[in-house]
Scaffold this active site. Sequence first.
Site, mmCIF file in Angstrom:
data_model
loop_
_atom_site.group_PDB
_atom_site.id
_atom_site.type_symbol
_atom_site.label_atom_id
_atom_site.label_comp_id
_atom_site.label_asym_id
_atom_site.label_seq_id
_atom_site.Cartn_x
_atom_site.Cartn_y
_atom_site.Cartn_z
ATOM 1 N N LYS A 20 -75.639 18.786 -15.745
ATOM 2 C CA LYS A 20 -74.403 18.216 -16.286
ATOM 3 C C LYS A 20 -73.476 17.789 -15.140
ATOM 4 O O LYS A 20 -72.981 16.666 -15.114
ATOM 5 C CB LYS A 20 -73.707 19.270 -17.158
ATOM 6 C CG LYS A 20 -72.334 18.875 -17.619
ATOM 7 C CD LYS A 20 -71.599 20.091 -18.192
ATOM 8 C CE LYS A 20 -70.192 19.725 -18.605
ATOM 9 N NZ LYS A 20 -70.152 18.830 -19.764
ATOM 10 N N GLY A 442 -56.940 16.542 -39.505
ATOM 11 C CA GLY A 442 -56.608 17.883 -39.008
ATOM 12 C C GLY A 442 -56.152 17.912 -37.576
ATOM 13 O O GLY A 442 -55.042 18.328 -37.274
ATOM 14 N N SER A 443 -57.013 17.474 -36.645
ATOM 15 C CA SER A 443 -56.617 17.588 -35.246
ATOM 16 C C SER A 443 -55.849 16.344 -34.817
ATOM 17 O O SER A 443 -56.082 15.245 -35.317
ATOM 18 C CB SER A 443 -57.841 17.801 -34.364
ATOM 19 O OG SER A 443 -58.745 16.750 -34.524
ATOM 20 N N ARG A 525 -73.812 16.611 -22.269
ATOM 21 C CA ARG A 525 -73.013 17.459 -23.166
ATOM 22 C C ARG A 525 -73.775 18.697 -23.588
ATOM 23 O O ARG A 525 -74.923 18.612 -24.010
ATOM 24 C CB ARG A 525 -72.627 16.689 -24.428
ATOM 25 C CG ARG A 525 -71.682 15.565 -24.206
ATOM 26 C CD ARG A 525 -70.319 16.075 -23.758
ATOM 27 N NE ARG A 525 -69.368 14.977 -23.897
ATOM 28 C CZ ARG A 525 -68.554 14.834 -24.933
ATOM 29 N NH1 ARG A 525 -68.553 15.722 -25.905
ATOM 30 N NH2 ARG A 525 -67.748 13.797 -24.990
ATOM 31 N N TRP A 571 -73.809 25.614 -36.889
ATOM 32 C CA TRP A 571 -73.531 25.413 -35.461
ATOM 33 C C TRP A 571 -73.539 26.717 -34.670
ATOM 34 O O TRP A 571 -72.999 26.804 -33.575
ATOM 35 C CB TRP A 571 -72.211 24.643 -35.289
ATOM 36 C CG TRP A 571 -72.320 23.231 -35.793
ATOM 37 C CD1 TRP A 571 -73.476 22.584 -36.136
ATOM 38 C CD2 TRP A 571 -71.270 22.287 -36.020
ATOM 39 N NE1 TRP A 571 -73.206 21.305 -36.560
ATOM 40 C CE2 TRP A 571 -71.858 21.102 -36.507
ATOM 41 C CE3 TRP A 571 -69.880 22.330 -35.867
ATOM 42 C CZ2 TRP A 571 -71.116 19.967 -36.824
ATOM 43 C CZ3 TRP A 571 -69.139 21.200 -36.188
ATOM 44 C CH2 TRP A 571 -69.753 20.026 -36.662
ATOM 45 N N CYS A 653 -68.402 14.265 -42.226
ATOM 46 C CA CYS A 653 -68.603 13.104 -41.355
ATOM 47 C C CYS A 653 -69.983 13.177 -40.727
ATOM 48 O O CYS A 653 -70.777 14.039 -41.079
ATOM 49 C CB CYS A 653 -67.528 13.065 -40.281
ATOM 50 S SG CYS A 653 -67.381 14.571 -39.325
ATOM 51 N N GLU A 675 -66.309 10.102 -43.854
ATOM 52 C CA GLU A 675 -66.487 9.007 -42.898
ATOM 53 C C GLU A 675 -67.188 7.830 -43.571
ATOM 54 O O GLU A 675 -68.283 7.973 -44.085
ATOM 55 C CB GLU A 675 -67.347 9.522 -41.738
ATOM 56 C CG GLU A 675 -67.664 8.478 -40.713
ATOM 57 C CD GLU A 675 -68.527 9.041 -39.588
ATOM 58 O OE1 GLU A 675 -68.256 10.158 -39.135
ATOM 59 O OE2 GLU A 675 -69.464 8.347 -39.183
ATOM 60 N N HIS A 704 -63.799 6.857 -33.726
ATOM 61 C CA HIS A 704 -64.789 7.012 -32.662
ATOM 62 C C HIS A 704 -64.595 5.979 -31.568
ATOM 63 O O HIS A 704 -65.315 5.975 -30.576
ATOM 64 C CB HIS A 704 -66.197 6.957 -33.247
ATOM 65 C CG HIS A 704 -66.401 7.999 -34.303
ATOM 66 N ND1 HIS A 704 -66.020 7.789 -35.611
ATOM 67 C CD2 HIS A 704 -66.868 9.264 -34.238
ATOM 68 C CE1 HIS A 704 -66.280 8.887 -36.309
ATOM 69 N NE2 HIS A 704 -66.786 9.789 -35.498
HETATM 70 ZN ZN ZN Z 1 -65.124 14.686 -39.106
#
Ligand code: ZN
Length: 770
Positions: A20, A442-443, A525, A571, A653, A675, A704
């Site tokens: 990375k 939200g964010s 990533r 996740w 999404c 989305e 995006h």
């Molecule tokens: Zn989303």
Amino acid sequence: MSILATCLGYPRIGAARELKYALESYWSGKRTAADLLQAGYDLRRRHWSAMKSAGIDHIPVGDFSLYDHMLDAAVMVGAVPQRYQAIADPLTRYFAMARGYQDSKGLDLSALEMTKWFDTNYHFIVPELERTQKFSLNAAKLYAEIEEARRLGIESRPVIIGPVTFLLLSKLQDGKTQDAIPLDLLGDLLPVYKRILHELAEREITWLQIDEPCLVLDLDDRAKAAYRLAYAQLAECPSRPRLLLATYFGALEDNLSVAIQSGCDALHIDLVRHPEQLSALLEVLPSSMCLSLGVVDGRNIWRTNLDVARAMVNRAVLSLGAHRVWVAPSCSLIHVPVDVQSEQKIDADLMSWLAFAEQKLTEVCQLADGGRFDDPIAPHVLASRAMRAAKAQSSRIHDSEVQKRIQGVTEADLHRASPFADRHRVQHARFKLPLFPTTTIGSFPQTGDVRSARAAWRSGRMTAEEYKAFLKKETRVCIEKQEAINLDVLVHGEFERTDMVEYFGEHLKGVAFTEQGWVQSYGSRCVKPPVIFGDVSRSSSMTVEWSTYAQSLTRRPMKGMLTGPVTILQWSFVRDDVPRKDVCRQIALALRDEVADLEQAGLAMIQVDEPAVREGLPLRRAEWRSYLRWAVDAFRLATSGVRDDTQIHTHMCYSEFGDILEAIAEMDADVISIETSRSRMELLGDFIRYQYPNAIGPGVYDIHSPRVPTKEEMANLLVHAGKILPPTRLWVNPDCGLKTRGWPEVQTALINMVGAARVARRQFGEERFG
Ligand code: ZN
């Protein structure tokens, strides 16, 4: 002859994410291409010698990649789309395909598409083929790595992606439909593969691993025929290495005959996901084939039950003879972190339960060595038994309170008190929102300031009080901005969260965190998934303080903001001693308490995000129903305990939802934001076909990209949506959280979005009342 210990692939990112850092400093111009290539070589050398000293007999080569193995495969067969040919330097061209490219002379190339690798959280680059694609062999990378290994005294087993999987996962430049799967190109591709086989034989390679994971999917007749054709030709090559056909992530089932009639010399099967495959295979495996047993889990981080694995090895040895049996991880180890020994903070109990790549290779070797059924029981087997016995009793894992509550869940807990139509009415009376209410997901931007404050707090340069005061200020400013933009329903901005799953993991019992447990997600990533090791419960409220603080600053409705049970599960690394659906239900119960606390604290709207519902779908369609049943039930368990006039939102999404809309409807959220902006609202067509019953906020602003959408284009989308769905059930929002964006573009885009909602209101309001 003894059983061979083998490995399908090693984590390439490096124990300390060396790749990375090497990639990112090369991309930013701080280091040269030579530095990057040297870093790659250093990693390969270290990984090969780790495998060799563990005792692995078949060491993979060619599994290393500077970005992605499918991209490497595309380059190897000469499938570089025309537009990238303008770039002369091969390394620059390679990264242009991966990440896009812009230069001062006006060259502006988009990246190839990226999508999820089967049901993992790894993303691969989707090769893009022309209808008249010509292939050509360019295996310089593979051959160079074989030579490197040889100079280090490593006799390698090269790894390549098989031709059919390559085509099935590619896309044609001009189409998305079923017949556009580029299988027609197989005839043109096979000569390239035959050439590779020939050249590897010339390089005196004994075994070649050909990965064909698509053999565990539902295949139509055309794909099966493609497999038969391809392997008949490859097997017949006059000069070739012996071939290991590798399958993983599932069972062969109806593709079994294709695999065993392939003419390959060995077959790898995933016995962690599907142990029952073994019996079927032992009955039908042709005597010309060896069997590679994937008995060590390459997808999860728990120590192997050596008794179970050993029993499978013994059965195979009894039936085939030791010379035809290999032991291996179930799949490549790129899906697990490198070495549990790097963990400093994990307690001894948990440590003893964990196995990362290094530990898994040791297990593979132990199983290969101790595979004889009449051997005395080895110390590591006894240790494995003792560990399991202790774990089975551990109060860290088993929480009788949680189990009692799970037992007590009733059907009624999975249902809201009233149907949507009634809720809709009382919620309308409570909130009095206009048509086309506006909100966000939200964010809000996590600026450099937010990140450095968090770093300062983590390193002790900022006290907890200072950090909290800083977050409060960010939240307050964010709310003021939302009011100035004139959004109808506000959010607190999520400044206290780095990650939507990590935040909840840190607050839940039964969940642990690693320091170095990095797994490659794509390119440079990485993610560090939480480890769900025991019964999950909530020790205290997780979000109430932030949400009530935020609500206290405004008269407009504030959405409480939670991550849903399926997404937390999906996740994380999940315990394997109970079914996933049970773990999901425990998380749901913990969230149900949080939802209740939020409601109690006066939050009238609560959003429970489930972006990962679609990606949890099993690979085989036959298993979809049962998955969707428990996934939907978990969401409902988390959200159904509220009053009719409390409004439940959800958000999804990342993927196409057309084929699971019925399940989405069954989740029965009052409002879903989803989305759609990139697919130009095509999804809405599906919503009408399924007569989606509740309210929807189709994303009208694609977050995006830094591009600011105009009021007109968003108004057009809304007007279009309002003609096909009832305007009283439409919301207006971006298509995902705004965390990665910058404030100026976000503010302009949201002002335009609110303007677009006004346009739509005028149009439909007049129609309704006029
Ligand atoms: Zn989303």
